[in-house]
Design a protein around this motif. Structure first.
Motif, short mmCIF file in Angstrom:
data_model
loop_
_atom_site.label_atom_id
_atom_site.label_comp_id
_atom_site.label_asym_id
_atom_site.label_seq_id
_atom_site.Cartn_x
_atom_site.Cartn_y
_atom_site.Cartn_z
N SER A 232 -5.38 20.45 -27.68
CA SER A 232 -6.42 21.56 -27.33
C SER A 232 -6.63 21.18 -26.13
N ARG A 233 -7.30 22.84 -25.50
CA ARG A 233 -7.69 22.75 -24.14
C ARG A 233 -8.90 22.51 -24.37
N ARG A 234 -9.81 21.76 -25.39
CA ARG A 234 -11.08 21.80 -24.84
C ARG A 234 -11.58 21.55 -24.16
N SER A 235 -10.83 19.87 -23.25
CA SER A 235 -11.63 19.41 -22.52
C SER A 235 -10.90 18.20 -21.27
N VAL A 236 -11.43 18.32 -20.22
CA VAL A 236 -10.40 17.80 -19.49
C VAL A 236 -9.66 17.24 -19.39
N THR A 237 -10.11 15.49 -20.44
CA THR A 237 -9.57 14.34 -21.02
C THR A 237 -8.10 14.98 -21.40
N LEU A 238 -8.45 15.49 -22.21
CA LEU A 238 -6.73 16.26 -23.31
C LEU A 238 -6.06 16.99 -22.39
N GLY A 239 -6.51 18.09 -21.67
CA GLY A 239 -5.74 18.99 -20.80
C GLY A 239 -5.11 17.60 -19.74
N LEU A 240 -5.13 16.30 -19.33
CA LEU A 240 -4.53 15.79 -18.33
C LEU A 240 -3.71 15.12 -19.79
N LEU A 241 -3.64 14.14 -20.23
CA LEU A 241 -3.27 13.81 -21.52
C LEU A 241 -2.11 14.63 -21.27
N ALA A 242 -2.47 15.93 -21.80
CA ALA A 242 -1.52 17.40 -22.18
C ALA A 242 -0.42 17.27 -21.29
N ALA A 243 -0.56 16.99 -19.56
CA ALA A 243 -0.10 17.27 -18.34
C ALA A 243 1.01 16.46 -19.11
N ILE A 244 0.85 14.60 -18.86
CA ILE A 244 2.11 13.77 -19.39
C ILE A 244 2.96 13.85 -19.77
N TRP A 245 2.13 14.79 -21.52
CA TRP A 245 3.21 14.04 -22.96
C TRP A 245 4.13 15.36 -22.51
N GLY A 246 3.54 17.10 -21.95
CA GLY A 246 4.61 17.76 -21.89
C GLY A 246 5.14 17.55 -20.52
N SER A 247 4.74 16.77 -19.32
CA SER A 247 6.28 16.09 -18.80
C SER A 247 7.77 15.35 -19.58
N ILE A 248 6.60 14.23 -20.01
CA ILE A 248 7.81 13.64 -21.59
C ILE A 248 8.98 14.23 -22.47
N LEU A 249 8.02 15.47 -22.29
CA LEU A 249 8.51 15.87 -23.22
C LEU A 249 9.54 17.02 -22.68
N TYR A 250 9.26 17.60 -21.43
CA TYR A 250 10.13 18.08 -21.00
C TYR A 250 11.91 17.44 -20.39
N ARG A 251 12.12 15.82 -19.89
CA ARG A 251 12.47 15.64 -19.44
C ARG A 251 13.40 14.97 -21.26
N LEU A 252 12.43 14.79 -21.95
CA LEU A 252 13.49 14.06 -23.18
C LEU A 252 14.50 15.69 -23.52
N ILE A 253 13.98 17.53 -23.60
CA ILE A 253 14.84 18.35 -23.51
C ILE A 253 15.67 18.13 -23.01
N ILE A 254 15.27 17.79 -21.41
CA ILE A 254 16.45 18.42 -20.71
C ILE A 254 17.43 17.25 -21.58
N ALA A 255 17.39 15.70 -21.71
CA ALA A 255 18.12 14.75 -21.73
C ALA A 255 18.79 15.14 -23.14
N LEU A 256 18.25 15.73 -23.69
CA LEU A 256 18.60 15.86 -25.13
C LEU A 256 20.45 17.42 -24.91
N ALA A 257 19.68 18.45 -23.37
CA ALA A 257 20.90 19.38 -23.60
C ALA A 257 21.99 18.63 -22.72
N LEU A 258 21.11 17.54 -21.94
CA LEU A 258 22.95 17.29 -21.39
C LEU A 258 23.80 16.31 -22.67
N LYS A 259 22.55 16.35 -23.53
CA LYS A 259 23.90 15.01 -24.88
C LYS A 259 24.42 15.78 -25.40
N SER A 260 23.76 16.92 -26.16
CA SER A 260 25.09 18.02 -26.26
C SER A 260 26.28 18.57 -25.65
N ASP A 261 27.53 18.24 -26.41
CA ASP A 261 28.76 18.35 -25.39
C ASP A 261 29.34 20.05 -25.67
#
Lengths: 335, 303
Positions: free
Chosen positions: B231-260
């Motif tokens: 949720s976007r309720r607090s700054v702490t959660l927001g910052l946490l979300a940013a890091i989490w989103g970045s990890i997820l983004y990389r995993l998504i790219i990895a997934l795209a690369l993995k599929s042939d």
């Protein structure tokens, strides 16, 4: 009502997140290890940073030579990935390659080679067209590869190029050196050219640097009136904008000396260069030696010196240069 | 497993940048396009210092350089009244030359062979797996950055910055220097981005002038993807979300690369599509919910 809905949304998002993660886990962990070689099929990874004509030629030259050497589709498969200009994706691609159980990894140009060598994968790295492998840090000594990586360097023969110019366009006093400062191969070659000219005093020179493709035309125009010939190092940005450069140069009767066949095909006056297909093919020969049992340390990195001289007839006519008979005989004329 | 661990490493490293993007994009509510330049700035500073044998100072100086670049953008925005988008672009393109200067007029500097943060960590823990060491190190760096930001946004100054983003006019009325708050926020944001670049250089073993291209988009995508899960309720959660989103983004790219399934030239389209799908999930879900409510209402009306 709204409150409950809000909470529901929160929970379902989390559920979706968990599902998504589960899916990721399955994909990443599902295949524990890549299957062992089936019926002696070699698997080779190919990493490219960006799409351009020269890199495509190198890749095709590599693949064609492998097929020629007897590695048909039943004997060797290629896992080719292209980062399409995104350096962070390049890292992911290299990690993917390091992860797959490949027999060899082929990298095209400097950044992919550095990224790959940095991961020190199990499979050896064979690079194509790294203009200065020692400076790039992927090898300590050309003769004795020490980082499980070897390959070809495409150092352009700048001295030959200027000597050719001295014979064909004798009235030239000043050379323009046109390149972009964002590409390491281009900068290295421009440096070599400047060093050669400083040392021999063969020509005066004036540098012209573009930082994006939208600037190429104006940067080329800035040379008009100041120089009588232009040299363009192996630079994919200028190469892509070649028609603009040629448009400016031909109108001002300036001869453009390029550094690849691709450039001459798109209108540069002449080049002494390595055929990009040939660079790829030489790296393929190295992979072949490795697969036949040689260790990587025993396959030295080499600077390719199979040069071809190419002229563009249309451009020669446009700038009013007569190609001497002796050259016309031993070189390739396009258009 | 290199790809999986690698994606986590990259996710955490680019997560530092996502933290920076979150500050300007969400907290300050002002778009800032300096990132492509300040990322490469951090990268260049870090690489040059590493070659000189000072990798740790490289990281610190990279953070500082990023902050300086951000301050320039901030001053352009506030004191010279240049539109925020243009101010960011101006700093970013000016930085191209600065970055080349820092790299010593070279477009590519190799760190292969020079000791850096990751190789040093490995010599401290020689028995641990390389991927694990890298994961712990990137995690710690990210954690420190996250903790400092959370602390900062709960100080008086941090609260003033947040208030500036929320309601410029009211903050101005309460005699807080709004311009200074903006400069601080943009500087802080780019300090994170410079940090990210500085770590990335030592992680990938080389610095290239083209490394920052497209970073801004990656950061924005990370922030938005992350917000799907928190949720976007607090700054702490927001910052946490940013890091989490970045990890997820990389995993998504990895997934795209993995599929042939798709050819190599389709990477951009595939990754764009995957991110698009991820981003559209909330809208799709709301549609479904709305349809469900309608059905229920219809049933109730009949019953």
């Amino acid at each position: 009502m709204m409150g409950i809905m809000g909470r529901n949304v929160g929970i379902s998002v989390k559920k979706m997140g968990v599902l998504f993660l589960a899916a990721l886990a399955v994909v990443f962990c599902g295949r524990v290890e890549a299957a062992p070689l089936k019926g002696g099929v070699y698997r080779v990874g190919i990493v490219q940073l960006i799409d351009n004509g020269a890199f495509a030629d190198m890749r095709e030259g590599y693949i064609a030579r492998m097929r020629e050497l007897g590695y048909g589709e039943d004997k060797m498969t290629f896992d080719y990935k292209n980062a399409q200009g995104d350096m962070s994706n390049l890292n992911s691609i290299c990690q993917k390659m390091a992860d797959s159980d490949l027999d060899a990894i082929v990298t095209i140009a400097t950044p992919p080679t550095q990224a790959m060598v940095n991961l020190s994968p199990k499979a050896p790295v064979f690079f194509i067209a790294v203009s200065n492998p020692v400076a790039a840090g992927v090898i300590t000594k050309m003769e004795k590869p020490d980082k499980n990586a070897t390959g070809t360097s495409n150092a352009i023969p700048v001295d030959e190029m200027f000597r050719l110019a001295a014979k064909i366009t004798p009235n030239v006093k000043t050379f323009g050196i046109l390149y972009s400062n964002g590409e390491v191969n281009a900068v290295n070659t421009a440096k070599a050219a400047k060093a050669f000219l400083d040392q021999t005093k063969l020509y005066a020179y004036k540098e012209a640097i573009a930082t994006s493709s939208s600037e190429v035309q104006q940067v080329a125009q800035s040379l008009v009136g100041a120089v009588e010939a232009i040299f363009i190092p192996n630079d994919s940005m200028i190469q892509s904008a070649m028609p603009q450069v040629v448009g400016v140069a031909n109108e001002a009767k300036i001869a453009t000396y390029g550094s690849s066949a691709v450039m001459v095909n798109s209108g540069a006056f002449a080049t002494i260069s390595i055929d990009d297909h040939v660079i790829g093919a030489r790296t393929a020969d190295m992979v072949d030696r490795y697969l036949k049992g040689a260790s990587v340390e025993d396959i030295p990195s080499v600077v390719i010196s199979d040069f071809v001289t190419l002229f563009n007839k249309t451009t020669a006519d446009a700038v009013g240069v007569e190609i001497p008979e002796e050259f016309a005989k031993n070189s390739v004329l396009v258009k | 497993m290199t790809l999986f661990f690698g994606s986590l490493h990259l996710g955490l490293i680019y997560g530092l940048m996502a933290l920076g993007i979150y500050i300007t994009f969400r907290i300050l509510d002002t778009p800032d396009l300096t990132a492509d330049g300040s990322f490469t700035l951090g990268l260049a500073v870090s690489a040059s210092m590493t070659v000189l044998g000072m990798p740790v100072y490289g990281i610190l100086l990279g953070i500082f350089a990023g902050a300086a670049a951000g301050a320039v953008t901030g001053i352009l925005q506030t004191k010279l009244n240049i539109h925020p988008i243009l101010a960011g672009i101006l700093t970013m393109s000016g930085l191209y030359t600065v970055n080349l200067f820092i790299l010593g007029d070279r477009s590519n500097v190799s760190l292969l062979g020079s000791p850096h943060l990751f190789s040093m960590a490995l010599t401290f823990f020689p028995h641990l797996d390389r991927d694990i060491v890298r994961l712990v190190l990137t995690f710690l760096l990210c954690l420190v950055c996250f903790a400092v930001l959370v602390w900062f946004f709960h100080t008086h100054l941090g609260l003033c910055v947040r208030a500036t983003g929320d309601n410029d006019a009211m903050v101005r009325a309460s005699s807080i220097n709004v311009d200074a708050m903006r400069v601080v926020a943009v500087a802080l944001s780019n300090a994170c981005t410079g940090f990210s670049g500085a770590v990335a250089a030592q992680y990938q073993g080389f610095a290239d002038i083209g490394a920052g291209v497209g970073m801004m988009v990656v950061g924005l995508a990370s922030v938005i993807i992350g917000e799907m899960f928190f949720s976007r309720r607090s700054v702490t959660l927001g910052l946490l979300a940013a890091i989490w989103g970045s990890i997820l983004y990389r995993l998504i790219i990895a997934l795209a690369l993995k599929s042939d399934f798709f050819p190599a030239y389709a990477l951009r389209l595939v990754s764009a599509l995957i991110v698009m799908i991820a981003l559209s999930l909330p809208a799709v879900r709301n549609r479904l919910k709305l349809a469900g409510l309608k059905r229920e209402a219809l049933r109730n009306a009949r019953g």
